[in-house]
Design a protein around this motif. Sequence first.
Motif, PDB file in Angstrom:
ATOM      1  N   ALA A  54      -6.210  -5.389   6.977  1.00 27.92           N
ATOM      2  CA  ALA A  54      -6.428  -4.038   5.630  1.00 27.92           C
ATOM      3  C   ALA A  54      -6.341  -4.395   4.134  1.00 27.92           C
ATOM      4  O   ALA A  54      -6.579  -3.444   3.778  1.00 27.92           O
ATOM      5  CB  ALA A  54      -5.358  -3.048   7.110  1.00 27.92           C
ATOM      6  N   VAL A  55      -5.032  -4.980   4.352  1.00 24.42           N
ATOM      7  CA  VAL A  55      -4.751  -5.251   2.640  1.00 24.42           C
ATOM      8  C   VAL A  55      -6.214  -5.197   1.841  1.00 24.42           C
ATOM      9  O   VAL A  55      -7.011  -4.837   1.012  1.00 24.42           O
ATOM     10  CB  VAL A  55      -3.842  -6.426   2.474  1.00 24.42           C
ATOM     11  CG1 VAL A  55      -4.197  -6.882   1.183  1.00 24.42           C
ATOM     12  CG2 VAL A  55      -2.842  -6.240   2.551  1.00 24.42           C
TER      13      VAL A  55
ATOM     14  N   TRP B 206       0.683  -1.064  -0.502  1.00 24.40           N
ATOM     15  CA  TRP B 206       0.323  -0.392   0.006  1.00 24.40           C
ATOM     16  C   TRP B 206       0.745   1.792  -0.573  1.00 24.40           C
ATOM     17  O   TRP B 206       1.829   1.575   0.838  1.00 24.40           O
ATOM     18  CB  TRP B 206      -0.605  -0.246   1.093  1.00 24.40           C
ATOM     19  CG  TRP B 206      -1.671   1.230   1.512  1.00 24.40           C
ATOM     20  CD1 TRP B 206      -1.682   1.640   2.599  1.00 24.40           C
ATOM     21  CD2 TRP B 206      -2.242   2.441   0.771  1.00 24.40           C
ATOM     22  NE1 TRP B 206      -2.101   3.149   2.587  1.00 24.40           N
ATOM     23  CE2 TRP B 206      -2.844   3.679   1.456  1.00 24.40           C
ATOM     24  CE3 TRP B 206      -2.494   2.562  -0.754  1.00 24.40           C
ATOM     25  CZ2 TRP B 206      -3.325   4.754   1.293  1.00 24.40           C
ATOM     26  CZ3 TRP B 206      -3.318   2.999  -1.285  1.00 24.40           C
ATOM     27  CH2 TRP B 206      -3.531   4.895   0.123  1.00 24.40           C
TER      28      TRP B 206
ATOM     29  N   ILE C 192      -8.460  -1.997   1.590  1.00 23.99           N
ATOM     30  CA  ILE C 192      -8.274  -1.285   0.944  1.00 23.99           C
ATOM     31  C   ILE C 192      -8.136  -1.617  -0.169  1.00 23.99           C
ATOM     32  O   ILE C 192      -8.002  -1.003  -1.382  1.00 23.99           O
ATOM     33  CB  ILE C 192      -6.165  -0.996   1.484  1.00 23.99           C
ATOM     34  CG1 ILE C 192      -5.690  -0.722   2.254  1.00 23.99           C
ATOM     35  CG2 ILE C 192      -5.651  -0.017   0.338  1.00 23.99           C
ATOM     36  CD1 ILE C 192      -4.779  -0.548   3.544  1.00 23.99           C
TER      37      ILE C 192
ATOM     38  N   PRO D 265       0.841   5.017  -0.571  1.00 21.64           N
ATOM     39  CA  PRO D 265       0.086   6.483   0.116  1.00 21.64           C
ATOM     40  C   PRO D 265       1.070   7.841  -0.957  1.00 21.64           C
ATOM     41  O   PRO D 265       0.636   8.593  -0.818  1.00 21.64           O
ATOM     42  CB  PRO D 265      -0.520   6.331   1.278  1.00 21.64           C
ATOM     43  CG  PRO D 265       0.350   5.546   1.969  1.00 21.64           C
ATOM     44  CD  PRO D 265       1.553   4.632   1.411  1.00 21.64           C
TER      45      PRO D 265
ATOM     46  N   GLY E 116      -6.285   1.896   4.940  1.00 21.69           N
ATOM     47  CA  GLY E 116      -5.238   2.734   4.382  1.00 21.69           C
ATOM     48  C   GLY E 116      -4.300   3.964   4.955  1.00 21.69           C
ATOM     49  O   GLY E 116      -3.403   4.929   4.588  1.00 21.69           O
TER      50      GLY E 116
ATOM     51  N   GLY F  70       1.220   4.281   5.247  1.00 21.40           N
ATOM     52  CA  GLY F  70       1.489   3.332   3.992  1.00 21.40           C
ATOM     53  C   GLY F  70       2.506   1.030   4.864  1.00 21.40           C
ATOM     54  O   GLY F  70       3.343   2.078   5.385  1.00 21.40           O
TER      55      GLY F  70
ATOM     56  N   HIS G 293      -2.016   5.530  -4.215  1.00 24.86           N
ATOM     57  CA  HIS G 293      -3.341   5.880  -3.809  1.00 24.86           C
ATOM     58  C   HIS G 293      -3.181   7.468  -5.269  1.00 24.86           C
ATOM     59  O   HIS G 293      -1.602   7.805  -5.596  1.00 24.86           O
ATOM     60  CB  HIS G 293      -2.622   6.960  -2.800  1.00 24.86           C
ATOM     61  CG  HIS G 293      -3.584   8.042  -2.338  1.00 24.86           C
ATOM     62  ND1 HIS G 293      -4.706   8.983  -3.031  1.00 24.86           N
ATOM     63  CD2 HIS G 293      -5.539   7.984  -0.843  1.00 24.86           C
ATOM     64  CE1 HIS G 293      -5.033  10.313  -2.424  1.00 24.86           C
ATOM     65  NE2 HIS G 293      -6.016   8.900  -1.866  1.00 24.86           N
TER      66      HIS G 293
ATOM     67  N   HIS H  19     -10.740   4.535   5.071  1.00 20.39           N
ATOM     68  CA  HIS H  19     -10.476   2.936   5.055  1.00 20.39           C
ATOM     69  C   HIS H  19      -8.984   3.243   6.160  1.00 20.39           C
ATOM     70  O   HIS H  19      -8.389   3.931   5.908  1.00 20.39           O
ATOM     71  CB  HIS H  19     -10.020   2.436   3.149  1.00 20.39           C
ATOM     72  CG  HIS H  19      -8.417   3.623   2.833  1.00 20.39           C
ATOM     73  ND1 HIS H  19      -7.137   3.865   3.177  1.00 20.39           N
ATOM     74  CD2 HIS H  19      -9.204   4.882   1.839  1.00 20.39           C
ATOM     75  CE1 HIS H  19      -6.919   4.322   2.420  1.00 20.39           C
ATOM     76  NE2 HIS H  19      -7.444   4.869   1.869  1.00 20.39           N
TER      77      HIS H  19
END
Length: 288
Positions: free
Chosen positions: A261-262, A117, A265, A119, A221, A225, A176, A219
Motif C-alpha cells: 500500500a505504501v 501515511w 500511496i 490522512p 490509503g 492512516g 493528505h 488509493h
Amino acid sequence: MPYSPLVPTIRHRRLGQALKRFRNDAGMTLEGVAGAMGWTVSKLSKIENARQKIRPAEVTAVLRVCGVKDRMAFNALENLAKDAGKKGWWQTYSGVVSPAYGDYISHEDDAEHICEWAPLAIPGLLQTATYARETMIATSQTRTSEDIAALAEVRQARQAVLSRPGNPLQLWAIIHEAALHIRFEIRPATMREQLRKLLDASEMPNVTVQIMPSNSTVHPGMFGGFSLIGFPAPFPDIVLLENLAGATYLEGEETHPFATAVDRIRATALPVEDSLSRIAQMEERYRK
C-alpha cells in the motif's frame, strides 16, 4: 531477598522473538537448544517470552547453537541484550506516558526508517509544539492542562531521532492535503507555523514529505492512516494502527499488505517537489 520478576520492555520482547525465530528457522526445539546450552527448557522459554534476562554472551552462544552465521545478526542481538533493560528518556514522563505509548517511543527510537501515511493530522515527528498542544487540547477528553503540556514536550523530544548522530531516522511522510486546512481559532497562526515547519524539515536529507491532493485518484490509503516501521536487520518491520481506543501493532505477514500500500500511496501523491510547492503556496496564503 524476594524474587522480583522481570518487567519486560519492548526490547526484551523483540530480543526474545528474534531468538525464537532463529531457533525455528534452524528447525530446533526448545529442548534441543536448552540442552545444548545446559539450560532448563523453562529458562529458554522465559527468555523467548521476555520473562527472563539474557546476557550478550549468552545471546552469542544461542545463535551459534542455532547455526547463525550472519555477523550483523550477532551484533544486533548482542547490542539489544545490552540495552534491553535501559530506561528510555520518556520514562521520566511516566505519569503521562502510558505503557503503550512508551512502547511506541521505544520502537521509534530503535527504528531505521518509518513511512507514515497521515490522512487527518500532521505526523508527530513533524509537529510544532503549538500544533501538538492545540490538537491535544481539542481531542483530549480527560487530560489536565499540565498533562497536555508534558505530552507536548514528549512529542517535541521524540523528534531528536531525526537528527541523532550517525544514524538519523529516515522518515517518509505522506500527508493528505485536508490535514493542512485545519483551522485553529484560538491561535490562527498555528497552521502557518506548522507549514513552515514541514518545509524546514523537508530540507533534512533523511526527511521526505509528500502531499496527497484532495482531487487524487482512489488509493489504498482511503482505508485509514498507518505507520510502517522498519528496523535494522534481523528485526522485521511492524505496522502501527491508531485510533481513539489506542494502538494496535501488526507483525509478520500481516505487514505485507501495508508495504504494498505504501508504494501505491506514494505513487498517487504529488511528487516531492510539487508537494513542497503546494505547502509553500499554502504557507504564503496564510501570511496574507
